[in-house]
Scaffold this active site. Structure first.
Site, PDB file in Angstrom:
ATOM      1  N   ALA A  66       0.870  -1.173   0.000  1.00 28.55           N
ATOM      2  CA  ALA A  66       0.000   0.000   0.000  1.00 28.55           C
ATOM      3  C   ALA A  66       0.907   1.224   0.000  1.00 28.55           C
ATOM      4  CB  ALA A  66      -0.905  -0.025   1.220  1.00 28.55           C
ATOM      5  N   GLY A 111       0.529  -5.068   0.901  1.00 24.04           N
ATOM      6  CA  GLY A 111      -0.679  -5.112   0.079  1.00 24.04           C
ATOM      7  C   GLY A 111      -0.440  -5.783  -1.271  1.00 24.04           C
ATOM      8  N   GLU A 114      -0.785  -9.365  -0.637  1.00 28.55           N
ATOM      9  CA  GLU A 114      -2.202  -9.614  -0.330  1.00 28.55           C
ATOM     10  C   GLU A 114      -3.062  -9.634  -1.593  1.00 28.55           C
ATOM     11  OE1 GLU A 114      -1.947  -6.404   2.587  1.00 28.55           O
ATOM     12  OE2 GLU A 114      -2.781  -7.766   4.079  1.00 28.55           O
ATOM     13  N   GLU A 134       4.766  -5.165   6.979  1.00 30.95           N
ATOM     14  CA  GLU A 134       4.056  -4.076   7.676  1.00 30.95           C
ATOM     15  C   GLU A 134       4.561  -3.859   9.086  1.00 30.95           C
ATOM     16  OE1 GLU A 134       2.596  -6.485   5.887  1.00 30.95           O
ATOM     17  OE2 GLU A 134       0.968  -5.648   4.674  1.00 30.95           O
TER      18      GLU A 134
HETATM   19  N1  CO8 Z   1       4.562   3.107  -0.926  1.00 28.63           N
HETATM   20  C1  CO8 Z   1       4.963   4.271  -1.497  1.00 28.63           C
HETATM   21  N2  CO8 Z   1       6.100   4.408  -2.175  1.00 28.63           N
HETATM   22  C2  CO8 Z   1       6.890   3.323  -2.296  1.00 28.63           C
HETATM   23  C3  CO8 Z   1       6.562   2.090  -1.721  1.00 28.63           C
HETATM   24  C4  CO8 Z   1       5.315   1.996  -1.015  1.00 28.63           C
HETATM   25  N3  CO8 Z   1       4.882   0.854  -0.466  1.00 28.63           N
HETATM   26  N4  CO8 Z   1       7.548   1.205  -1.977  1.00 28.63           N
HETATM   27  C5  CO8 Z   1       8.468   1.878  -2.704  1.00 28.63           C
HETATM   28  N5  CO8 Z   1       8.090   3.152  -2.875  1.00 28.63           N
HETATM   29  C6  CO8 Z   1       8.800   4.216  -3.595  1.00 28.63           C
HETATM   30  C7  CO8 Z   1       9.993   4.725  -2.788  1.00 28.63           C
HETATM   31  O1  CO8 Z   1       9.577   5.660  -1.832  1.00 28.63           O
HETATM   32  C8  CO8 Z   1      10.852   5.316  -3.889  1.00 28.63           C
HETATM   33  O2  CO8 Z   1      10.330   6.580  -4.232  1.00 28.63           O
HETATM   34  P1  CO8 Z   1      11.334   7.833  -4.545  1.00 28.63           P
HETATM   35  O3  CO8 Z   1      12.116   7.370  -5.751  1.00 28.63           O
HETATM   36  O4  CO8 Z   1      10.400   8.939  -4.830  1.00 28.63           O
HETATM   37  O5  CO8 Z   1      12.194   7.988  -3.334  1.00 28.63           O
HETATM   38  C9  CO8 Z   1      10.593   4.386  -5.071  1.00 28.63           C
HETATM   39  O6  CO8 Z   1       9.364   3.698  -4.783  1.00 28.63           O
HETATM   40  C10 CO8 Z   1      11.692   3.348  -5.245  1.00 28.63           C
HETATM   41  O7  CO8 Z   1      11.837   2.666  -4.012  1.00 28.63           O
HETATM   42  P2  CO8 Z   1      13.292   2.431  -3.332  1.00 28.63           P
HETATM   43  O8  CO8 Z   1      14.202   3.553  -3.682  1.00 28.63           O
HETATM   44  O9  CO8 Z   1      13.060   2.137  -1.892  1.00 28.63           O
HETATM   45  O10 CO8 Z   1      13.757   1.146  -4.155  1.00 28.63           O
HETATM   46  P3  CO8 Z   1      14.679  -0.046  -3.637  1.00 28.63           P
HETATM   47  O11 CO8 Z   1      14.942  -0.883  -4.842  1.00 28.63           O
HETATM   48  O12 CO8 Z   1      15.852   0.471  -2.874  1.00 28.63           O
HETATM   49  O13 CO8 Z   1      13.782  -0.880  -2.589  1.00 28.63           O
HETATM   50  C11 CO8 Z   1      11.741  -1.948  -1.835  1.00 28.63           C
HETATM   51  C12 CO8 Z   1      12.596  -1.519  -3.046  1.00 28.63           C
HETATM   52  C13 CO8 Z   1      12.442  -3.050  -1.056  1.00 28.63           C
HETATM   53  C14 CO8 Z   1      10.433  -2.482  -2.407  1.00 28.63           C
HETATM   54  C15 CO8 Z   1      11.501  -0.736  -0.912  1.00 28.63           C
HETATM   55  O14 CO8 Z   1      11.011   0.331  -1.703  1.00 28.63           O
HETATM   56  C16 CO8 Z   1      10.527  -0.990   0.195  1.00 28.63           C
HETATM   57  O15 CO8 Z   1      10.880  -1.570   1.191  1.00 28.63           O
HETATM   58  N6  CO8 Z   1       9.256  -0.520   0.023  1.00 28.63           N
HETATM   59  C17 CO8 Z   1       8.250  -0.614   1.058  1.00 28.63           C
HETATM   60  C18 CO8 Z   1       7.744  -2.024   1.209  1.00 28.63           C
HETATM   61  C19 CO8 Z   1       6.687  -2.091   2.294  1.00 28.63           C
HETATM   62  O16 CO8 Z   1       6.939  -1.805   3.440  1.00 28.63           O
HETATM   63  N7  CO8 Z   1       5.479  -2.495   1.895  1.00 28.63           N
HETATM   64  C20 CO8 Z   1       4.357  -2.616   2.810  1.00 28.63           C
HETATM   65  C21 CO8 Z   1       3.583  -1.355   2.859  1.00 28.63           C
HETATM   66  S1  CO8 Z   1       2.301  -1.397   4.058  1.00 28.63           S
HETATM   67  C22 CO8 Z   1       1.050  -2.244   3.344  1.00 28.63           C
HETATM   68  O17 CO8 Z   1       1.152  -2.701   2.219  1.00 28.63           O
HETATM   69  C23 CO8 Z   1      -0.161  -2.433   4.145  1.00 28.63           C
HETATM   70  C24 CO8 Z   1      -1.297  -3.070   3.330  1.00 28.63           C
HETATM   71  C25 CO8 Z   1      -2.597  -2.935   3.988  1.00 28.63           C
HETATM   72  C26 CO8 Z   1      -3.069  -1.537   4.063  1.00 28.63           C
HETATM   73  C27 CO8 Z   1      -4.284  -1.418   4.861  1.00 28.63           C
HETATM   74  C28 CO8 Z   1      -4.822   0.008   4.899  1.00 28.63           C
HETATM   75  C29 CO8 Z   1      -4.752   0.668   6.151  1.00 28.63           C
END
Ligand code: CO8
Length: 263
Positions: A66, A111, A114, A134
């Site tokens: 998400a 998400g 999921e 998460e």
């Molecule tokens: N949301 C928003 N932006 C994201 C997300 C995300 N989940 N993941 C990556 N991005 C963005 C980064 O912020 C970055 O943006 P910018 O270039 O503007 O800085 C761009 O994508 C590239 O990401 P990275 O530079 O971090 O790329 P890497 O190759 O170094 O890393 C990863 C890739 C490992 C995927 C890393 O980006 C990461 O860890 N992302 C987050 C993963 C995460 O924690 N996901 C779970 C999110 S919570 C969730 O899904 C809850 C679901 C249920 C919701 C219920 C509602 C309340």
């Protein structure tokens, strides 16, 4: 229909929905969630579409979760509304009477994992990574992760993944039963398309019944679920597909299923 955050294309009887925010790792914002729902409704309404592939744009991410930027500003009521909206879309995917393959071409986190689990099965590229991270954000899975994951892989693996936030490879995901098949990245979409086309050519009544029976019977006691199968088995005999399928076998030709599907 014009979409802002997804691509919706059809190839013959197969619809391909591509989540298209590669710069944000295809993260699920409220707009993405709404557009996926619209695309699923469009698939449901179109008798010419028999199967769906859900994938992510680019070669890094299927969906990295998400949208953390959007979630960071939410209050508890908005958080609940977002979670419920996402869960409703995933239910609509499960209840779609046509099969959906998740073609996971990179990160499927939070998400993203999921939404893949709400598809009928998952094909993954060798470079795909799965996880429920998460807990690292001080929250929990909110689109059904604590529930669908344990049903798919068992309680112990679901606990390890949700409690550690660790990521696993495509091969590990296959070994625990989360992923059906793993392909070299360049072969993933062709493989998903081949399977989707094959499923789209089957009888619609049988396809719908199989999906409904496996989904709804899974959580029921066997003695209640088995009779449902008999009822659906009987219903198949009301479909022209049954006459075509059995006729084709007896005449030693390939069946051409043309039966419709009431919505
Ligand atoms: N949301 C928003 N932006 C994201 C997300 C995300 N989940 N993941 C990556 N991005 C963005 C980064 O912020 C970055 O943006 P910018 O270039 O503007 O800085 C761009 O994508 C590239 O990401 P990275 O530079 O971090 O790329 P890497 O190759 O170094 O890393 C990863 C890739 C490992 C995927 C890393 O980006 C990461 O860890 N992302 C987050 C993963 C995460 O924690 N996901 C779970 C999110 S919570 C969730 O899904 C809850 C679901 C249920 C919701 C219920 C509602 C309340």
């Amino acid at each position: 229909m014009a979409y802002e955050t997804i691509l919706f294309e059809t190839t013959g009887s197969v619809a391909v929905i591509t989540i298209n925010r590669p710069k944000a790792m295809n993260a699920l914002s409220p707009v993405v969630i709404g557009e996926i729902d619209q695309a699923i409704a469009a698939v449901k309404a179109d008798d010419a579409i028999g199967a769906v592939i859900l994938t992510g744009a680019g070669d890094k991410a299927f969906v990295a979760g998400a949208d953390i930027a959007a979630m960071s500003k939410m209050n508890p009521l908005e958080g609940r509304a977002f979670s419920r909206a996402g869960q409703e879309v995933l239910f609509n995917m499960e209840q779609l009477p046509k099969p959906i393959i998740a073609a996971v071409n990179g990160f499927a986190l939070g998400g993203g994992c999921e939404i893949a689990m709400a598809c009928d099965f998952i094909y993954a590229a060798e470079n795909a990574k799965f996880g429920q991270p998460e807990i690292n954000l001080g929250i929990i899975p909110g689109f059904g992760g604590t529930q669908r994951l344990s049903r798919l892989v068992g309680k112990n693996w679901a606990k390890e993944l949700c409690l550690t936030g660790a990521l696993i490879s495509a091969e590990e995901a296959k070994a625990i039963g989360l992923v059906n098949r793993v392909f070299p990245a360049g072969e993933l979409m062709d493989a998903a398309m081949k399977t989707a086309k094959g499923m789209a050519a089957k009888g619609k009544v049988s396809t719908r019944a199989i999906k409904e029976l496996i989904n709804s019977g899974y959580d029921m006691p066997l003695e209640r679920a088995i009779p449902m199968e008999s009822e659906c088995f009987a219903t198949c005999f009301a479909s022209p597909d049954q006459a075509e399928g059995m006729g084709a076998f007896l005449e030693k030709r390939k069946a051409e299923f043309k039966g419709g599907l009431d919505k």
